[in-house]
Design a protein around this motif. Sequence first.
Motif, short mmCIF file in Angstrom:
data_model
loop_
_atom_site.label_atom_id
_atom_site.label_comp_id
_atom_site.label_asym_id
_atom_site.label_seq_id
_atom_site.Cartn_x
_atom_site.Cartn_y
_atom_site.Cartn_z
N HIS A 90 100.49 -22.94 -26.36
CA HIS A 90 99.16 -22.39 -26.08
C HIS A 90 98.37 -22.41 -27.38
O HIS A 90 98.78 -21.81 -28.38
N LEU A 91 97.27 -23.13 -27.39
CA LEU A 91 96.39 -23.19 -28.54
C LEU A 91 95.24 -22.23 -28.34
O LEU A 91 94.53 -22.31 -27.34
N VAL A 92 95.04 -21.34 -29.31
CA VAL A 92 93.90 -20.44 -29.28
C VAL A 92 92.94 -20.83 -30.40
O VAL A 92 93.34 -20.89 -31.57
N ILE A 93 91.72 -21.14 -30.02
CA ILE A 93 90.68 -21.51 -30.98
C ILE A 93 89.75 -20.30 -31.15
O ILE A 93 89.16 -19.84 -30.18
N VAL A 94 89.66 -19.81 -32.36
CA VAL A 94 88.87 -18.62 -32.63
C VAL A 94 87.52 -19.07 -33.19
O VAL A 94 87.41 -19.48 -34.34
N GLY A 95 86.50 -19.03 -32.35
CA GLY A 95 85.16 -19.47 -32.75
C GLY A 95 84.74 -20.70 -31.98
O GLY A 95 85.46 -21.70 -31.94
N GLY A 96 83.55 -20.63 -31.36
CA GLY A 96 83.09 -21.71 -30.50
C GLY A 96 82.05 -22.61 -31.13
O GLY A 96 81.22 -23.18 -30.41
N GLY A 97 82.09 -22.74 -32.45
CA GLY A 97 81.17 -23.67 -33.10
C GLY A 97 81.61 -25.11 -32.91
O GLY A 97 82.53 -25.41 -32.13
N LEU A 98 80.98 -26.01 -33.63
CA LEU A 98 81.25 -27.44 -33.45
C LEU A 98 82.70 -27.80 -33.75
O LEU A 98 83.32 -28.58 -33.03
N ALA A 99 83.28 -27.23 -34.82
CA ALA A 99 84.65 -27.56 -35.18
C ALA A 99 85.62 -27.13 -34.09
O ALA A 99 86.54 -27.87 -33.73
#
Length: 401
Positions: A4-13
């Motif tokens: 499970h990948l959690v990405i913290v922050g919804g900016g371009l990166a």
Amino acid sequence: MSDHLVIVGGGLAGFTTAQELRKHGSDVAITIVDPEGLPYDRPPLSKEYFDGSMPAEKLAFRPESWYSENAVELVSERVTRLLPGEGKLELGNGQVLSASNTVLSLGGRARTLPIPGGDLPGLLELRTIADADKLRETLKPGMRFAIIGAGLIGAEVASTAVKMGAEVSLIDPVPVPLVPACGAILAGRLHDMHEAHGVKVHCAMTQQIELVGEEYRITLADGTIVVADAVLVAVGLVPNTELAQDAGITVDNGVIVDDEQRSSIPTVFAAGDVARHRLADGTLGRRHEHWESAMHAGQTVAAALAGQPLPVHGAGWMWSDRYGIHLEAVGDMVNGTEVLRHVDGLPAAAFRLDDEGHMIGAATIDGGNTVRAARRIIDRGIIVDPEKLADSSIDLKKLAR
């Protein structure tokens, strides 16, 4: 635990990481956590969205349906704690997420002025849609509007605000901003556009801001007092490293990462404005705060997670818009020798050459084809003739072959 990948922050990166993983065919579970919800693009906030010519829905990288179609979950919350040793993240609502890997694409927050009045309520900043909405609601035709900071955001907002009918004062202690980005000559031409369009430019350090009744009084180091109905502070950003630091991850004006964008804890990556690379010789590079570098970082994270070869990126590229002109720059505009190209008597392009004649940087005003050709020349290591570079009758594409 399943991956499970959690990405913290919804900016371009962060968005790019999720998008690229799906392009690689990865079926890992992906969650993007951001209190703002649907990931969106930031550059239009100082231009098209600010002046109302771009609706909010056009800011989104993809419509909401894309996320369900690609099995990417969006969680509109704030991460309050990272527990990488346990593979967990705590959210503001008390929820705990499990994560086999985490990507920090937290960006940064607007830097404040460490001066008397630098924290006054009502001072404006520009990092989010909400900030742009507030700026637009505040700005009225004929009002006195002061901008502290004449970098990319300050200059773009000045251009937009003048178009919207405000009386704009632009304050910066640097006589000609953006010299490192595009060279002294082009930067000078760009900066001169402010006064040519009715902006009052003040070259001085801001010492104090006071709120007297409903107006702001800004005291400058040269004794000038600028009076304004509204003030935007645009003096850069501070990377949001607190979550990483509290989790024991190495930070130093950014989350320190390697070539894979991996932090000092291997299951935690960082990308975008918040990341800072440790170079091969052990020294720390500059943080990159441009749109394309954030996209490239997301592509690198995705490749590393998918077990694919890391992408090879060309010379770094940036752009800006003001007063109806378009600036682009690529590569290194600080070092080497400068060669100028004029169009209609005005400097329109600047190139930087190293001692052997290789192009290492280029910047153009309204010269998209030129900068694209220059990027090919830089990436291919081509030695170019300075006289041909300076000759505007020669199509730069011919020199890129």
